[in-house]
Design a protein around this motif. Structure first.
Motif, mmCIF file in Angstrom:
data_model
loop_
_atom_site.group_PDB
_atom_site.id
_atom_site.type_symbol
_atom_site.label_atom_id
_atom_site.label_comp_id
_atom_site.label_asym_id
_atom_site.label_seq_id
_atom_site.Cartn_x
_atom_site.Cartn_y
_atom_site.Cartn_z
ATOM 1 N N SER A 98 -9.234 12.082 -46.857
ATOM 2 C CA SER A 98 -9.324 10.796 -46.163
ATOM 3 C C SER A 98 -8.675 9.679 -46.979
ATOM 4 O O SER A 98 -7.966 8.835 -46.419
ATOM 5 C CB SER A 98 -10.779 10.450 -45.833
ATOM 6 N N ASP A 99 -8.877 9.658 -48.299
ATOM 7 C CA ASP A 99 -8.243 8.626 -49.131
ATOM 8 C C ASP A 99 -6.720 8.753 -49.088
ATOM 9 O O ASP A 99 -6.001 7.761 -48.960
ATOM 10 C CB ASP A 99 -8.720 8.712 -50.584
ATOM 11 N N PHE A 100 -6.238 9.981 -49.191
ATOM 12 C CA PHE A 100 -4.791 10.233 -49.158
ATOM 13 C C PHE A 100 -4.199 9.778 -47.827
ATOM 14 O O PHE A 100 -3.201 9.047 -47.784
ATOM 15 C CB PHE A 100 -4.512 11.723 -49.393
ATOM 16 N N LEU A 101 -4.814 10.202 -46.730
ATOM 17 C CA LEU A 101 -4.266 9.887 -45.416
ATOM 18 C C LEU A 101 -4.350 8.404 -45.085
ATOM 19 O O LEU A 101 -3.419 7.835 -44.511
ATOM 20 C CB LEU A 101 -4.964 10.719 -44.340
ATOM 21 N N ARG A 102 -5.451 7.776 -45.448
ATOM 22 C CA ARG A 102 -5.564 6.340 -45.166
ATOM 23 C C ARG A 102 -4.509 5.559 -45.959
ATOM 24 O O ARG A 102 -3.869 4.634 -45.431
ATOM 25 C CB ARG A 102 -6.967 5.826 -45.485
ATOM 26 N N ALA A 103 -4.293 5.941 -47.231
ATOM 27 C CA ALA A 103 -3.256 5.278 -48.034
ATOM 28 C C ALA A 103 -1.872 5.512 -47.429
ATOM 29 O O ALA A 103 -1.042 4.595 -47.373
ATOM 30 C CB ALA A 103 -3.309 5.778 -49.477
ATOM 31 N N ALA A 104 -1.613 6.745 -46.954
ATOM 32 C CA ALA A 104 -0.310 7.052 -46.345
ATOM 33 C C ALA A 104 -0.103 6.263 -45.058
ATOM 34 O O ALA A 104 0.981 5.728 -44.811
ATOM 35 C CB ALA A 104 -0.199 8.551 -46.078
ATOM 36 N N ILE A 105 -1.138 6.160 -44.254
ATOM 37 C CA ILE A 105 -1.046 5.382 -43.009
ATOM 38 C C ILE A 105 -0.805 3.908 -43.326
ATOM 39 O O ILE A 105 0.063 3.264 -42.736
ATOM 40 C CB ILE A 105 -2.315 5.574 -42.154
ATOM 41 N N PHE A 118 -9.801 4.297 -38.411
ATOM 42 C CA PHE A 118 -9.277 5.440 -39.147
ATOM 43 C C PHE A 118 -10.245 6.621 -39.076
ATOM 44 O O PHE A 118 -9.842 7.751 -38.788
ATOM 45 C CB PHE A 118 -9.008 5.072 -40.609
ATOM 46 N N ILE A 119 -11.525 6.364 -39.348
ATOM 47 C CA ILE A 119 -12.523 7.442 -39.336
ATOM 48 C C ILE A 119 -12.587 8.099 -37.964
ATOM 49 O O ILE A 119 -12.597 9.330 -37.847
ATOM 50 C CB ILE A 119 -13.906 6.896 -39.758
ATOM 51 N N LYS A 120 -12.612 7.276 -36.921
ATOM 52 C CA LYS A 120 -12.677 7.798 -35.555
ATOM 53 C C LYS A 120 -11.473 8.683 -35.246
ATOM 54 O O LYS A 120 -11.611 9.784 -34.703
ATOM 55 C CB LYS A 120 -12.760 6.617 -34.583
ATOM 56 N N GLU A 121 -10.282 8.209 -35.599
ATOM 57 C CA GLU A 121 -9.056 8.967 -35.324
ATOM 58 C C GLU A 121 -9.004 10.258 -36.149
ATOM 59 O O GLU A 121 -8.621 11.316 -35.644
ATOM 60 C CB GLU A 121 -7.837 8.095 -35.612
ATOM 61 N N MET A 122 -9.407 10.185 -37.419
ATOM 62 C CA MET A 122 -9.381 11.376 -38.259
ATOM 63 C C MET A 122 -10.387 12.415 -37.764
ATOM 64 O O MET A 122 -10.060 13.603 -37.679
ATOM 65 C CB MET A 122 -9.642 11.033 -39.723
ATOM 66 N N GLU A 123 -11.588 11.975 -37.428
ATOM 67 C CA GLU A 123 -12.601 12.912 -36.924
ATOM 68 C C GLU A 123 -12.138 13.591 -35.639
ATOM 69 O O GLU A 123 -12.337 14.793 -35.458
ATOM 70 C CB GLU A 123 -13.932 12.197 -36.709
ATOM 71 N N LYS A 124 -11.504 12.836 -34.742
ATOM 72 C CA LYS A 124 -11.001 13.417 -33.492
ATOM 73 C C LYS A 124 -9.914 14.452 -33.782
ATOM 74 O O LYS A 124 -9.909 15.539 -33.196
ATOM 75 C CB LYS A 124 -10.461 12.325 -32.571
ATOM 76 N N GLU A 130 -9.840 22.144 -34.622
ATOM 77 C CA GLU A 130 -10.905 23.096 -34.907
ATOM 78 C C GLU A 130 -11.050 23.379 -36.397
ATOM 79 O O GLU A 130 -11.203 24.512 -36.831
ATOM 80 C CB GLU A 130 -10.692 24.396 -34.114
ATOM 81 N N MET A 131 -11.000 22.303 -37.172
ATOM 82 C CA MET A 131 -11.193 22.409 -38.608
ATOM 83 C C MET A 131 -12.629 22.029 -38.953
ATOM 84 O O MET A 131 -13.318 21.392 -38.149
ATOM 85 C CB MET A 131 -10.193 21.527 -39.352
ATOM 86 N N LYS A 132 -13.058 22.397 -40.153
ATOM 87 C CA LYS A 132 -14.408 22.087 -40.588
ATOM 88 C C LYS A 132 -14.570 20.566 -40.694
ATOM 89 O O LYS A 132 -13.684 19.879 -41.199
ATOM 90 C CB LYS A 132 -14.693 22.745 -41.933
ATOM 91 N N PRO A 133 -15.714 20.045 -40.242
ATOM 92 C CA PRO A 133 -15.925 18.593 -40.247
ATOM 93 C C PRO A 133 -15.866 17.955 -41.631
ATOM 94 O O PRO A 133 -15.606 16.764 -41.752
ATOM 95 C CB PRO A 133 -17.323 18.427 -39.647
ATOM 96 N N GLN A 156 -2.109 15.731 -41.000
ATOM 97 C CA GLN A 156 -1.295 14.663 -41.600
ATOM 98 C C GLN A 156 -0.216 14.199 -40.613
ATOM 99 O O GLN A 156 -0.038 12.985 -40.420
ATOM 100 C CB GLN A 156 -0.655 15.147 -42.898
ATOM 101 N N MET A 157 0.509 15.143 -40.004
ATOM 102 C CA MET A 157 1.556 14.770 -39.047
ATOM 103 C C MET A 157 0.993 13.964 -37.882
ATOM 104 O O MET A 157 1.577 12.969 -37.463
ATOM 105 C CB MET A 157 2.262 16.011 -38.512
ATOM 106 N N LYS A 158 -0.138 14.430 -37.349
ATOM 107 C CA LYS A 158 -0.720 13.739 -36.195
ATOM 108 C C LYS A 158 -1.168 12.325 -36.562
ATOM 109 O O LYS A 158 -0.931 11.385 -35.811
ATOM 110 C CB LYS A 158 -1.883 14.549 -35.632
ATOM 111 N N LEU A 159 -1.835 12.182 -37.713
ATOM 112 C CA LEU A 159 -2.318 10.856 -38.086
ATOM 113 C C LEU A 159 -1.179 9.917 -38.492
ATOM 114 O O LEU A 159 -1.256 8.717 -38.263
ATOM 115 C CB LEU A 159 -3.346 10.972 -39.218
#
Length: 161
Positions: A98-105, A118-124, A130-133, A156-159
């Protein structure tokens, strides 16, 4: 529809020509597989597309939707939609997904993405794949199976869109 056009591409590494006139057209929604023995230039082609400084394009062109990819910075290539998934993604202990992706975004935005959004989009995205929560809280690629690493790159690509 997007179109990546590689035309008569020649690429050298340390004065040794590796690619000798590669031409390829890739359109949206097409799947292409680069196959061949080690040392035939598959990674060289991808590294040249992404702008790795070790790979010198000596002639030819790469365009994405008519824009000259070779004149773009690595960051501009990323913002244009080019993404390189690695065969063996690096493990980064101590840095959560989450830290990596938020910084990249945030590096790609004028204003930081709100934490709740960010949390909502990442969780979705994690749920859709179908990855582990707990993926968001795991260290980047650390202890991931091969399949988890690939799905994590899709996250990563989707976010990053």
């Amino acid at each position: 529809m997007s179109e990546l056009i590689i035309s008569d591409l020649h690429v050298s590494i340390e004065d040794k020509e590796i690619l000798k006139g590669v031409s390829l057209v890739i359109k949206s929604n097409e799947i292409h597989a680069l196959m061949g023995p080690n040392g035939n230039g598959k990674s060289t082609l991808l590294s040249a597309i992404m702008g790795h400084p070790k790979y010198i394009v000596t002639s030819g062109s790469i365009t994405l939707d008519g824009k000259d990819v070779l004149s773009m910075s690595v960051d501009e290539r990323s913002r244009a939609g080019l993404f390189l998934a690695m065969q063996y993604p690096q493990e980064v202990p101590g840095v959560t997904n989450s830290d990596f992706l938020r910084a990249a975004i945030n590096a790609r935005r004028e204003t930081p993405i709100p934490l709740f959004s960010f949390i909502k989009e990442m969780e979705k995205t994690i749920k859709d794949l179908e990855m582990k929560p707990d993926l968001a809280h795991r260290f980047l690629n650390e202890g991931f199976s091969g399949g988890e690493k690939k799905r994590n790159e899709i996250v990563q690509m989707k976010l990053l869109k």
